[in-house]
Design a protein around this motif. Sequence first.
Motif, PDB file in Angstrom:
ATOM      1  N   GLY A  84     -33.431  -7.415  18.102  1.00 50.84           N
ATOM      2  CA  GLY A  84     -33.355  -7.355  16.654  1.00 50.84           C
ATOM      3  C   GLY A  84     -34.648  -6.892  16.002  1.00 50.84           C
ATOM      4  O   GLY A  84     -34.629  -6.276  14.925  1.00 50.84           O
ATOM      5  N   GLY A  87     -34.504  -3.205  15.958  1.00 48.24           N
ATOM      6  CA  GLY A  87     -33.500  -2.761  14.995  1.00 48.24           C
ATOM      7  C   GLY A  87     -33.985  -2.854  13.569  1.00 48.24           C
ATOM      8  O   GLY A  87     -33.707  -1.972  12.738  1.00 48.24           O
ATOM      9  N   ALA A  91     -34.507   0.179  10.875  1.00 47.54           N
ATOM     10  CA  ALA A  91     -33.804   0.116   9.592  1.00 47.54           C
ATOM     11  C   ALA A  91     -34.773   0.312   8.426  1.00 47.54           C
ATOM     12  O   ALA A  91     -34.464   1.011   7.453  1.00 47.54           O
ATOM     13  N   ALA A 136     -30.281  -5.287  18.704  1.00 50.49           N
ATOM     14  CA  ALA A 136     -30.877  -4.161  17.970  1.00 50.49           C
ATOM     15  C   ALA A 136     -29.859  -3.515  17.038  1.00 50.49           C
ATOM     16  O   ALA A 136     -30.148  -3.235  15.867  1.00 50.49           O
ATOM     17  N   ALA A 137     -28.651  -3.267  17.565  1.00 49.45           N
ATOM     18  CA  ALA A 137     -27.610  -2.626  16.753  1.00 49.45           C
ATOM     19  C   ALA A 137     -27.186  -3.517  15.589  1.00 49.45           C
ATOM     20  O   ALA A 137     -27.010  -3.044  14.456  1.00 49.45           O
ATOM     21  N   SER A 138     -27.035  -4.808  15.852  1.00 47.97           N
ATOM     22  CA  SER A 138     -26.608  -5.731  14.804  1.00 47.97           C
ATOM     23  C   SER A 138     -27.639  -5.829  13.687  1.00 47.97           C
ATOM     24  O   SER A 138     -27.293  -5.839  12.499  1.00 47.97           O
ATOM     25  N   THR A 139     -28.910  -5.906  14.044  1.00 51.32           N
ATOM     26  CA  THR A 139     -29.949  -6.041  13.025  1.00 51.32           C
ATOM     27  C   THR A 139     -30.110  -4.755  12.233  1.00 51.32           C
ATOM     28  O   THR A 139     -30.312  -4.788  11.009  1.00 51.32           O
ATOM     29  N   TYR A 140     -30.016  -3.615  12.898  1.00 51.04           N
ATOM     30  CA  TYR A 140     -30.079  -2.337  12.181  1.00 51.04           C
ATOM     31  C   TYR A 140     -28.936  -2.222  11.184  1.00 51.04           C
ATOM     32  O   TYR A 140     -29.146  -1.934  10.000  1.00 51.04           O
ATOM     33  N   SER A 179     -34.291  -8.712   8.758  1.00 54.48           N
ATOM     34  CA  SER A 179     -33.698  -7.782   7.796  1.00 54.48           C
ATOM     35  C   SER A 179     -34.349  -7.913   6.423  1.00 54.48           C
ATOM     36  O   SER A 179     -34.633  -6.911   5.754  1.00 54.48           O
TER      37      SER A 179
END
Length: 246
Positions: A84, A87, A91, A136-140, A179
């Motif tokens: 994360g 990510g 982002a 990584a994908a979820s946080t991005y 995030s």
Amino acid sequence: MKLLTDITLTQIVLANLALMAGSCLQGVAGYGIGTLAAPLLFLISPLLIPAPLVLNATLLTVFMLVRNRSALQIRQVRFAIGGGVGGAILAALTLLVISTQGFDVIFGGLILLAVALSIGGRKPTLNARNSILAGAASTYMGTITAVGGPPIALIYQNEKGPLVRANMSAFFLAASFLSLSALFTSGYLGRTELMLFVATFPGVLIGFWLSGKLVNRMPFEGLRPVILGVAAVAGLAALVRGLLAL
């Protein structure tokens, strides 16, 4: 009646209802506030995403982690949290360089990607590598759209309810702080977003309370097509709006 900038009282009421439904869903299934609420909030007013929703999701994950703390297995979550970090950095860089129209395109595209992941039928193993990639994908996706559930949900889909709700809540809490840091750094989190959070968090409180009553009664699988349908329509609308404005 205008309450904040271009937000009306009617929009605030609708936003609270969307957050109530999403919070109730997440309290039952372990995720869902983003998948259900983000598309609805975008249709109500783009000002409501991503930061106000991420702030509300952070509040919800605290409540859920306290409720399900006995089932938490932190060793499994640490790899996803590590992913994360990467990510969130990616982002923040994305948000620094895109225009408003570009944001709509990326938002719509990522929402449609989230829907595709949810219906794709893949069942990756819960291991360190997949946890890092999913984190990584979820946080991005969660930073830009507030819909970070589908990638991390893929690796937990074969686990039991209490473990899913506990571990995913722990990940979402860490991912939410990452995030929020990325949103603040890129200028997407300020006074207006904080005021919108204050105006909409009652929906989260009510939804979480309702989930405690419905946790063993709510037919999540029966609602899943409706939730994904709403997300797909909103994602397509955002994508088209962004492309037309380019």
